[in-house]
Design a protein around this motif. Sequence first.
Motif: not given
Length: 226
Positions: A84-88, A13-15
Motif C-alpha cells: 500500500m505504501i509502495y503503490d501510493s 519496489p524491487g519488482l
Amino acid sequence: MLLTLAWGSLFFPGLFALCTWGLRRARPAWSDSDCVMISTRLVSSVQAVLATGSGIVIIRSCSDVITDRHWLAREYVWFLIPYMIYDSYAMYLCEWYRTRDQNHRHSLTTFRNFLSKNRLMVAHHAVILFVLVPVAQLKQQHTLLYKVNGILTLTTFLSCRILLFPFMYWSYGQQQGLSPLRVPFSIPFYCNVANAFLIAPQIYWFSLLCKKATRLFDTAPAKKDG
C-alpha cells in the motif's frame, strides 16, 4: 511478522524496478511515463494474484469461515502494508512522469494534482493502512471501530454492488420514458440474463456479510453476560 514486513518492503519496489528496467530495455521507443505506468499495473496484477491465491488457500483450509483463523490471513496483512505504501508512491510517480514535460521538478502543485485526481484511491489505501490493519492485527473485533467499519462495509456493498442493478434499469426507464417494471421487457433478453449472472454472486456474498455481522453483534453481548 517482521520478516514478512521486510520481505514485502523489498519485493514490491524491487519488482517495480525490475519491470521498469526490463521495459526500457525491451521497448526503447516507449516513454518513461509508459514504462512506469505499465510497471505499476504489472506489480498491481501480481499483488492481485497473490491476494486471490491467499484467499483461496485460506477458504479451503477453514471449515468455518466465520470463526476459524489461518496464519496466512495474519501474515498477508503485514505483506500488504508495504504494498500500500509502495503503490501510493508509484501512483504519484506516474503522475509526475505524466506532467514532467511542464514541470521537471517534484513540486507541491504536482502532489496536489495527484491527490485531486486519485482521491478515492488514496483514501482507499489510507483506510487499509490506518483502519483495516490495526483492526486485523490487534484483534479488536468487538470494538466500536470494528462494528462501525462492518456497518459501512454492508452499506457500501449494498449500494455499489446490488442496488446498482435496479438503478441501471431505473435510469434506462427514465431515458426511454418507461416505468422500471417495463424495462426488463424492453431490453434484449441476454441483457437480463447477464445481469442475473452478475447480481447472483453479489447477493450471495452480501448474505454472508450479513450472517457475519449478525453473529458479531450477537456474540458480543453474550460474552459480556457470560
